[in-house]
Scaffold this motif. Structure first.
Motif, mmCIF file in Angstrom:
data_model
loop_
_atom_site.group_PDB
_atom_site.id
_atom_site.type_symbol
_atom_site.label_atom_id
_atom_site.label_comp_id
_atom_site.label_asym_id
_atom_site.label_seq_id
_atom_site.Cartn_x
_atom_site.Cartn_y
_atom_site.Cartn_z
ATOM 1 N N ALA A 187 32.226 51.720 36.665
ATOM 2 C CA ALA A 187 31.691 52.360 37.763
ATOM 3 C C ALA A 187 32.726 51.929 38.890
ATOM 4 C CB ALA A 187 30.156 51.309 37.959
ATOM 5 N N LEU A 188 33.259 50.805 38.964
ATOM 6 C CA LEU A 188 34.145 50.507 40.039
ATOM 7 C C LEU A 188 35.469 51.269 39.664
ATOM 8 C CD1 LEU A 188 34.910 48.769 42.344
ATOM 9 C CD2 LEU A 188 35.919 46.837 40.470
ATOM 10 N N ALA A 189 35.917 51.462 38.786
ATOM 11 C CA ALA A 189 37.180 52.276 38.473
ATOM 12 C C ALA A 189 36.898 53.609 38.971
ATOM 13 C CB ALA A 189 37.579 52.290 36.935
ATOM 14 N N ASP A 190 35.771 54.222 38.444
ATOM 15 C CA ASP A 190 35.488 55.521 38.980
ATOM 16 C C ASP A 190 35.164 55.686 40.561
ATOM 17 O OD1 ASP A 190 35.124 58.217 38.167
ATOM 18 O OD2 ASP A 190 32.993 58.088 38.492
ATOM 19 N N GLU A 191 34.432 54.532 41.264
ATOM 20 C CA GLU A 191 34.237 54.671 42.539
ATOM 21 C C GLU A 191 35.784 54.663 43.218
ATOM 22 O OE1 GLU A 191 33.002 51.179 45.515
ATOM 23 O OE2 GLU A 191 31.707 51.467 43.840
ATOM 24 N N LYS A 192 36.774 53.652 42.757
ATOM 25 C CA LYS A 192 38.095 53.568 43.512
ATOM 26 C C LYS A 192 38.807 54.734 43.181
ATOM 27 C CE LYS A 192 37.257 49.679 45.331
ATOM 28 N NZ LYS A 192 36.890 49.774 47.006
ATOM 29 N N GLY A 193 38.441 55.736 42.450
ATOM 30 C CA GLY A 193 39.280 57.027 41.866
ATOM 31 C C GLY A 193 40.344 56.794 40.835
ATOM 32 N N LEU A 194 40.026 55.730 40.021
ATOM 33 C CA LEU A 194 41.165 55.399 38.936
ATOM 34 C C LEU A 194 41.053 56.683 38.044
ATOM 35 C CD1 LEU A 194 40.899 51.516 38.564
ATOM 36 C CD2 LEU A 194 42.566 53.134 40.080
ATOM 37 N N ARG A 195 41.997 57.039 37.358
ATOM 38 C CA ARG A 195 41.934 58.152 36.360
ATOM 39 C C ARG A 195 42.061 57.578 34.991
ATOM 40 N NH1 ARG A 195 42.250 62.975 37.618
ATOM 41 N NH2 ARG A 195 43.411 63.559 35.979
ATOM 42 N N LEU B 1 41.485 45.116 37.339
ATOM 43 C CA LEU B 1 40.036 44.983 37.427
ATOM 44 C C LEU B 1 39.875 43.682 36.379
ATOM 45 C CD1 LEU B 1 38.372 48.379 37.072
ATOM 46 C CD2 LEU B 1 38.854 47.246 39.297
ATOM 47 N N HIS B 2 39.052 42.937 36.777
ATOM 48 C CA HIS B 2 38.713 41.776 35.868
ATOM 49 C C HIS B 2 37.339 41.559 35.622
ATOM 50 C CE1 HIS B 2 39.336 37.791 33.568
ATOM 51 N NE2 HIS B 2 38.300 37.354 34.513
ATOM 52 N N THR B 3 36.668 41.324 34.259
ATOM 53 C CA THR B 3 35.370 41.209 33.904
ATOM 54 C C THR B 3 35.269 40.032 33.057
ATOM 55 O OG1 THR B 3 33.223 42.295 33.236
ATOM 56 C CG2 THR B 3 35.298 42.551 31.688
ATOM 57 N N LEU C 1 41.733 53.406 32.416
ATOM 58 C CA LEU C 1 41.195 52.213 32.191
ATOM 59 C C LEU C 1 41.468 51.628 30.835
ATOM 60 C CD1 LEU C 1 39.679 50.082 33.895
ATOM 61 C CD2 LEU C 1 37.567 50.932 32.989
ATOM 62 N N ALA C 2 41.922 50.558 30.819
ATOM 63 C CA ALA C 2 41.938 49.893 29.233
ATOM 64 C C ALA C 2 41.151 48.775 29.215
ATOM 65 C CB ALA C 2 43.526 49.790 29.132
ATOM 66 N N PHE C 3 40.500 48.570 27.992
ATOM 67 C CA PHE C 3 39.562 47.351 27.825
ATOM 68 C C PHE C 3 40.095 46.797 26.345
ATOM 69 C CE2 PHE C 3 36.009 49.769 29.720
ATOM 70 C CZ PHE C 3 35.781 49.120 30.664
ATOM 71 N N CYS C 4 40.289 45.490 26.604
ATOM 72 C CA CYS C 4 40.482 44.465 25.485
ATOM 73 C C CYS C 4 39.231 44.445 24.586
ATOM 74 C CB CYS C 4 41.090 43.410 25.813
ATOM 75 S SG CYS C 4 40.179 42.145 26.610
ATOM 76 N N CYS C 5 39.365 43.637 23.458
ATOM 77 C CA CYS C 5 37.761 43.373 23.010
ATOM 78 C C CYS C 5 37.266 42.330 23.595
ATOM 79 C CB CYS C 5 38.444 43.060 21.271
ATOM 80 S SG CYS C 5 39.325 44.399 20.518
ATOM 81 N N ILE C 6 36.540 42.485 24.367
ATOM 82 C CA ILE C 6 35.952 41.551 25.488
ATOM 83 C C ILE C 6 35.098 40.492 24.809
ATOM 84 C CG2 ILE C 6 34.335 41.074 27.421
ATOM 85 C CD1 ILE C 6 35.242 43.880 28.427
ATOM 86 N N ALA D 248 29.933 47.879 34.635
ATOM 87 C CA ALA D 248 30.508 47.300 36.103
ATOM 88 C C ALA D 248 31.937 47.913 36.175
ATOM 89 C CB ALA D 248 30.413 45.929 36.024
ATOM 90 N N CYS D 249 32.764 47.569 35.176
ATOM 91 C CA CYS D 249 34.173 48.028 35.394
ATOM 92 C C CYS D 249 34.361 49.416 35.441
ATOM 93 C CB CYS D 249 34.978 47.330 34.112
ATOM 94 S SG CYS D 249 35.221 45.714 34.264
#
Length: 91
Positions: free
Chosen positions: A24-32, A2-4, A34-39, A21-22
């Motif tokens: 929600a999309l991850a959950d919708e796609k069934g991902l278990r 995913l990219h934001t 997710l990692a976030f950088c310091c956006i 947004a990320c």
């Protein structure tokens, strides 16, 4: 993957829409997980303390109702950011 696009500070700070947004999309796609950088805290000068607070608050709220998403990692690469996230996650 995913990219934001994170917020650019110009006239005020925004809410956690890029995180939401990320998540929600991850959950919708069934991902278990997710990692976030310091956006937006680097080139776009978003204040690290505010960015971390928004990220942690948004993730905590989302995870209460998440279906498939079980783990979110905050990937930090500066010591100062690590301290900020550790402090917020202790609360």
């Amino acid at each position: 993957m995913l990219h934001t696009v994170g917020p650019i500070v110009s006239g005020g700070l925004t809410d956690g829409q890029c995180y939401q947004a990320c998540l929600a999309l991850a959950d919708e796609k069934g991902l278990r997980s997710l990692a976030f950088c310091c956006i937006s805290t680097g080139e776009f000068d978003f204040p690290p303390e505010k960015a971390a607070a928004i990220a942690v608050e948004t993730v905590k709220a989302f995870m209460q109702g998440a279906r498939s998403l079980k783990k979110v990692v905050f990937n930090v690469y500066k010591g100062e950011n690590l301290k900020i996230y550790q402090s917020l996650l202790k609360k």
